[in-house]
Scaffold this motif. Sequence first.
Motif, PDB file in Angstrom:
ATOM      1  N   TYR B  11       0.867  -1.185   0.000  1.00  0.00           N
ATOM      2  CA  TYR B  11       0.000   0.000   0.000  1.00  0.00           C
ATOM      3  C   TYR B  11       0.896   1.224   0.000  1.00  0.00           C
ATOM      4  CZ  TYR B  11      -4.045  -2.857   1.357  1.00  0.00           C
ATOM      5  OH  TYR B  11      -5.059  -3.755   1.394  1.00  0.00           O
ATOM      6  N   VAL B  18       3.338   0.521   3.068  1.00  0.00           N
ATOM      7  CA  VAL B  18       3.100  -0.626   3.936  1.00  0.00           C
ATOM      8  C   VAL B  18       3.113  -1.874   3.070  1.00  0.00           C
ATOM      9  CG1 VAL B  18       1.516  -1.730   5.542  1.00  0.00           C
ATOM     10  CG2 VAL B  18       1.655   0.764   5.445  1.00  0.00           C
ATOM     11  N   ALA B  20       1.870  -5.091   2.889  1.00  0.00           N
ATOM     12  CA  ALA B  20       0.871  -5.904   3.580  1.00  0.00           C
ATOM     13  C   ALA B  20       1.167  -7.381   3.369  1.00  0.00           C
ATOM     14  CB  ALA B  20      -0.522  -5.558   3.070  1.00  0.00           C
ATOM     15  N   PRO B  39      -2.155 -13.949  12.062  1.00  0.00           N
ATOM     16  CA  PRO B  39      -2.419 -12.930  13.073  1.00  0.00           C
ATOM     17  C   PRO B  39      -3.079 -11.693  12.468  1.00  0.00           C
ATOM     18  CG  PRO B  39      -0.066 -13.089  12.579  1.00  0.00           C
ATOM     19  CD  PRO B  39      -0.721 -14.215  11.874  1.00  0.00           C
ATOM     20  N   SER B  40      -3.695 -10.905  13.333  1.00  0.00           N
ATOM     21  CA  SER B  40      -4.368  -9.687  12.882  1.00  0.00           C
ATOM     22  C   SER B  40      -3.364  -8.768  12.184  1.00  0.00           C
ATOM     23  CB  SER B  40      -4.988  -8.978  14.081  1.00  0.00           C
ATOM     24  OG  SER B  40      -5.677  -7.848  13.638  1.00  0.00           O
ATOM     25  N   GLY B  41      -3.773  -8.228  11.059  1.00  0.00           N
ATOM     26  CA  GLY B  41      -2.922  -7.278  10.345  1.00  0.00           C
ATOM     27  C   GLY B  41      -1.885  -7.924   9.454  1.00  0.00           C
ATOM     28  N   CYS B  42      -1.977  -9.261   9.264  1.00  0.00           N
ATOM     29  CA  CYS B  42      -0.954  -9.918   8.451  1.00  0.00           C
ATOM     30  C   CYS B  42      -1.308  -9.867   6.966  1.00  0.00           C
ATOM     31  CB  CYS B  42      -0.738 -11.350   8.896  1.00  0.00           C
ATOM     32  SG  CYS B  42      -2.017 -12.474   8.349  1.00  0.00           S
ATOM     33  N   GLY B  43      -2.469  -9.354   6.636  1.00  0.00           N
ATOM     34  CA  GLY B  43      -2.783  -9.162   5.220  1.00  0.00           C
ATOM     35  C   GLY B  43      -3.785 -10.161   4.662  1.00  0.00           C
ATOM     36  N   LYS B  44      -4.611 -10.738   5.515  1.00  0.00           N
ATOM     37  CA  LYS B  44      -5.592 -11.722   5.042  1.00  0.00           C
ATOM     38  C   LYS B  44      -6.652 -11.059   4.164  1.00  0.00           C
ATOM     39  CE  LYS B  44      -6.637 -12.850   9.321  1.00  0.00           C
ATOM     40  NZ  LYS B  44      -5.695 -12.004  10.069  1.00  0.00           N
ATOM     41  N   THR B  45      -7.165  -9.934   4.657  1.00  0.00           N
ATOM     42  CA  THR B  45      -8.175  -9.221   3.879  1.00  0.00           C
ATOM     43  C   THR B  45      -7.577  -8.738   2.558  1.00  0.00           C
ATOM     44  OG1 THR B  45      -9.283  -8.548   5.893  1.00  0.00           O
ATOM     45  CG2 THR B  45      -9.764  -7.268   3.926  1.00  0.00           C
ATOM     46  N   THR B  46      -6.355  -8.259   2.641  1.00  0.00           N
ATOM     47  CA  THR B  46      -5.659  -7.799   1.438  1.00  0.00           C
ATOM     48  C   THR B  46      -5.573  -8.922   0.403  1.00  0.00           C
ATOM     49  OG1 THR B  46      -4.334  -6.349   2.826  1.00  0.00           O
ATOM     50  CG2 THR B  46      -3.518  -6.765   0.602  1.00  0.00           C
ATOM     51  N   GLN B  81     -15.729  -9.128   5.857  1.00  0.00           N
ATOM     52  CA  GLN B  81     -15.527  -9.061   7.300  1.00  0.00           C
ATOM     53  C   GLN B  81     -16.549  -8.114   7.942  1.00  0.00           C
ATOM     54  OE1 GLN B  81     -11.442  -8.096   8.057  1.00  0.00           O
ATOM     55  NE2 GLN B  81     -11.545  -8.561  10.224  1.00  0.00           N
ATOM     56  N   GLU B 160     -13.170 -13.728   7.830  1.00  0.00           N
ATOM     57  CA  GLU B 160     -13.492 -13.730   9.264  1.00  0.00           C
ATOM     58  C   GLU B 160     -14.973 -13.500   9.514  1.00  0.00           C
ATOM     59  OE1 GLU B 160     -10.915 -11.575  11.873  1.00  0.00           O
ATOM     60  OE2 GLU B 160      -9.282 -11.616  10.434  1.00  0.00           O
ATOM     61  N   HIS B 193      -8.775 -15.796  12.250  1.00  0.00           N
ATOM     62  CA  HIS B 193      -7.538 -15.747  13.037  1.00  0.00           C
ATOM     63  C   HIS B 193      -7.626 -16.746  14.191  1.00  0.00           C
ATOM     64  CE1 HIS B 193      -9.835 -12.197  14.790  1.00  0.00           C
ATOM     65  NE2 HIS B 193      -9.975 -13.178  15.643  1.00  0.00           N
TER      66      HIS B 193
HETATM   67  N1  LIG Z   1      -6.210   0.760   2.372  1.00  0.00           N
HETATM   68  C1  LIG Z   1      -5.045   0.583   3.037  1.00  0.00           C
HETATM   69  N2  LIG Z   1      -4.091   1.529   2.984  1.00  0.00           N
HETATM   70  C2  LIG Z   1      -2.915   1.354   3.643  1.00  0.00           C
HETATM   71  N3  LIG Z   1      -2.608   0.284   4.367  1.00  0.00           N
HETATM   72  C3  LIG Z   1      -3.515  -0.692   4.471  1.00  0.00           C
HETATM   73  C4  LIG Z   1      -4.785  -0.598   3.805  1.00  0.00           C
HETATM   74  N4  LIG Z   1      -5.492  -1.714   4.081  1.00  0.00           N
HETATM   75  C5  LIG Z   1      -4.701  -2.469   4.868  1.00  0.00           C
HETATM   76  N5  LIG Z   1      -3.509  -1.872   5.100  1.00  0.00           N
HETATM   77  C6  LIG Z   1      -2.407  -2.414   5.886  1.00  0.00           C
HETATM   78  O1  LIG Z   1      -2.089  -3.678   5.380  1.00  0.00           O
HETATM   79  C7  LIG Z   1      -1.838  -4.593   6.433  1.00  0.00           C
HETATM   80  C8  LIG Z   1      -2.744  -5.793   6.287  1.00  0.00           C
HETATM   81  O2  LIG Z   1      -4.089  -5.412   6.441  1.00  0.00           O
HETATM   82  P1  LIG Z   1      -5.285  -6.433   6.298  1.00  0.00           P
HETATM   83  O3  LIG Z   1      -6.542  -5.690   6.474  1.00  0.00           O
HETATM   84  O4  LIG Z   1      -5.109  -7.193   5.034  1.00  0.00           O
HETATM   85  O5  LIG Z   1      -5.023  -7.393   7.552  1.00  0.00           O
HETATM   86  P2  LIG Z   1      -5.862  -8.619   8.080  1.00  0.00           P
HETATM   87  O6  LIG Z   1      -4.939  -9.789   8.109  1.00  0.00           O
HETATM   88  O7  LIG Z   1      -7.112  -8.773   7.319  1.00  0.00           O
HETATM   89  O8  LIG Z   1      -6.180  -8.189   9.569  1.00  0.00           O
HETATM   90  P3  LIG Z   1      -7.431  -8.522  10.506  1.00  0.00           P
HETATM   91  O9  LIG Z   1      -7.268  -9.938  10.958  1.00  0.00           O
HETATM   92  O10 LIG Z   1      -7.298  -7.564  11.638  1.00  0.00           O
HETATM   93  O11 LIG Z   1      -8.649  -8.302   9.686  1.00  0.00           O
HETATM   94  C9  LIG Z   1      -2.044  -3.809   7.720  1.00  0.00           C
HETATM   95  O12 LIG Z   1      -0.773  -3.445   8.205  1.00  0.00           O
HETATM   96  C10 LIG Z   1      -2.822  -2.609   7.320  1.00  0.00           C
HETATM   97  O13 LIG Z   1      -2.462  -1.494   8.101  1.00  0.00           O
END
Ligand SMILES: Nc1ncnc2c1ncn2[C@@H]1O[C@H](COP(=O)(O)OP(=O)(O)OP(=O)(O)O)[C@@H](O)[C@H]1O
Lengths: 288, 260
Positions: B11, B18, B20, B39-46, B81, B160, B193
């Motif tokens: 990103y 970042v 992701a 783990p949370s924030g590891c980029g699953k949604t991405t 989510q 999730e 997670h």
């Molecule tokens: N639109 C965005 N712009 C900038 N950074 C982003 C954006 N979306 C996500 N990130 C960053 O990318 C990383 C992964 O985010 P993501 O939402 O994919 O995590 P996740 O694994 O789905 O977390 P969770 O379990 O909390 O849902 C995070 O560090 C987040 O801050």
Amino acid sequence: MNMMTADSVRPARTPTDQRRLAGARRPVRARVPGAGALLGAGGAAASLLIWEIVPRSGVVSPKYLPPASEVLAAFVERLALQSFWTAVGDTLITWALGLAIAFAAAVVLGFLVGSVPLLRTFTSSTVEFLRPIPSVALIPLAVLIYGTGMQATLLLVVYAAFWQIYIQVLYGVVDVDPVAEQTARSYGLGRWSRARHVTWPSALPYLITGVRLGAAVALILTITGQLTIGSPGLGQSIDVARSSGAVASVYALILATGILGVTVNVGVRAVERRVLRWHTSVRGENTA
Amino acid sequence: MLEVTGLQKIYRDREREVEAVRDLTFQLTEGELACLVGPSGCGKTTLLKCIAGLMEPTSGTVELAGRSVTGPPPDMAVVFQEYGRSLFPWLTVQGNIELPLKEKKLPKKRRGELVAESLEAVGLSGSARAYPWQLSGGMQQRVAIARAIAYEPRVLLMDEPFAAVDAQTRADLEDLIRDLWNRFDMTVLFVTHDIDEAVYLGQRVLVLSSSPTVVQDDVSINLPSVRDQLTTRSDARFTELRTRIYSEIQNAKHTSAAAK
Ligand SMILES: Nc1ncnc2c1ncn2[C@@H]1O[C@H](COP(=O)(O)OP(=O)(O)OP(=O)(O)O)[C@@H](O)[C@H]1O
Ligand SMILES: [Mg+2]
């Protein structure tokens, strides 16, 4: 509800706000059924009484403020006159037509400009310049172009109402929840479908706010135009009554414009409640 | 069926970058139910958004049935989510489920059938005319699932989906997913997670490391295909699997901490 009046100048709440607020219920005030209406009627009666007493006791000369009974009599008298109803009709037509034109133009332009960021930035300075121009400043121009006909007043009405609606649409079009947008995209909704099924309903609360503001402003300018330019309608009738010294009639006609204003407001609110049944601002009222 | 190769997503905005997702490679075969833990924030949604064609990866590719994904694929459904925001408040439950079907130009009769079937499947037959905001969180989540099933996708992505519901509802919904997957022929990628949930649900669990994210481990779950909240969870193999995945994630944390 006072919540709605406080909101009326601002664009409607953003979806994220709404969601946060959705959980919070306003406390329900305990009240006797019908007590509000009764109290309101009592207040109106008291005002009328004061209006009756003040001129009669000579605090204000009845030459400038005829007693309520006299004005009401003049009002009832008017109700039987063909000319009165023609004036009401002209006023309503000017108002409705002006609002409709402003609405159509604001929706089309608002959606177009709002959804193209480049266009939005490109036009913003022009909008910021044109919007604050008071409509009444356009009166000489309107007269120059259209003379004293209905179109002259229409021009003022359209101009004033347009900005109210346009600005709201501009806000509304960009306030689409990204999750809703992505959901629509993932289910294969094309650009047009998304505009229709996602952007339009998301912008609707803003649009309705714009219409509510626009409707009020449109009525004000309809009367103003008729009064100053002399286009046919209630405003013109007021001016005619004034110049012939029929003070009670002037008040009776003012009363008529007041009633129109209230009717317009009630009407827009009814539309709002219907169209935004699903929206937090309305559904909160239903549960309370 | 689904092939993710060398996927990276960074990103970028004016101030910072970042990363992701660093480098993800894995395949899903047709009809598989795979869970993705991390783990949370590891980029699953991405990752899911890249697979769903909602976002372009910085590098790497996603292929679905041999075709490269550049936009939302027609036979894929996503359960987001944030399910509450994913349902349209101006449409009834029925309207929400029907909208994608209208877009598919299905005839009215067929749409009606699909809506009824999918609501039946999630146990909400009585709520077709309600608005989403008149339902509880767990019910809303089931509506989002019903909408996805009615779409008759070949691939179902779930992000999730049970994060916000209570333990009992969650257990019910887990069984619902297994059941739906058995009945409707689809490939499911389920993000969570919760390690227990992943082991309970999946045929396979992909473990993601914490950021910068790579596929840390790919565990096949050799539990019987008929699963039950009580017996499966007390199975010795279940405990063993979850312990293995748990320590795997702990390891990942330490190595990535050491690398920093
Ligand atoms: N639109 C965005 N712009 C900038 N950074 C982003 C954006 N979306 C996500 N990130 C960053 O990318 C990383 C992964 O985010 P993501 O939402 O994919 O995590 P996740 O694994 O789905 O977390 P969770 O379990 O909390 O849902 C995070 O560090 C987040 O801050
Ligand atoms: Mg996530």
